[in-house]
Design an enzyme around this catalytic site. Structure first.
Site, PDB file in Angstrom:
ATOM      1  CB  CYS A  52      -1.149  -0.038   1.236  1.00  0.00           C
ATOM      2  SG  CYS A  52      -1.930   1.611   1.321  1.00  0.00           S
ATOM      3  CG  ASP A  59      -2.454  -3.566  -0.800  1.00  0.00           C
ATOM      4  OD1 ASP A  59      -3.162  -3.769   0.214  1.00  0.00           O
ATOM      5  OD2 ASP A  59      -2.113  -2.416  -1.208  1.00  0.00           O
TER       6      ASP A  59
END
Length: 154
Positions: A52, A59
């Site tokens: 992120c 992620d």
């Protein structure tokens, strides 16, 4: 049966270091042995990770790439290293997905390409990103990507 020319490859069969960013990663291609034949090549990366850009937290996504080659195929080890290079790269889901698709199109000039990125929830919301270069060619079987929408525990 055609023999694939691998003489220009720098990573396949060699010890390679993990690229630290997508910009540093080297994507390589080989001539398509069946140029003129319409077929689909699929790569699936069920454990894709990036970071992120705001929090630095990881992620995760399940990425499926389908393409109909023209004259070139992506060399799979270089693709693997390229995808791995996102592990320390901070970018939004949409940017990662579209950048991967566009970089492959620039390398391969395929007849058609699509990428489906099925991201796991961030902040309680899964984000799926889809992109393709246009209408799939006629006469080519394009299978469903086979990834179910996120359902959590429901």
């Amino acid at each position: 049966m055609p023999k694939t020319d691998v003489s220009g490859l720098t990573q396949l069969g060699q010890d390679t270091t993990q690229p630290t960013s997508p910009e540093e990663a080297v994507l390589e291609r080989v001539p398509a042995g069946h140029s003129g034949t319409k077929y689909v090549v699929r790569f699936t990366a069920p454990e894709f990770t990036s970071l992120c850009p705001m929090t630095g937290q990881p992620d995760f996504a399940h990425i499926v790439i389908d393409y109909v080659p023209r004259d070139w195929l992506v060399e799979s080890k270089s693709l693997k290293l390229y995808l791995f290079s996102f592990r320390n790269h901070g970018a939004f889901h949409e940017d990662c997905t579209i950048d991967i698709g566009k970089r492959l199109v620039a390398l391969l000039d395929p007849e058609w390409l699509r990428i489906g990125a099925y991201w796991y929830p961030r902040g309680g919301i899964p984000i799926d990103v889809f992109w393709q270069t246009g209408t799939p060619p006629e006469g080519v079987w394009i299978p469903d990507q086979g990834v179910q929408p996120y359902r959590g525990r429901g």
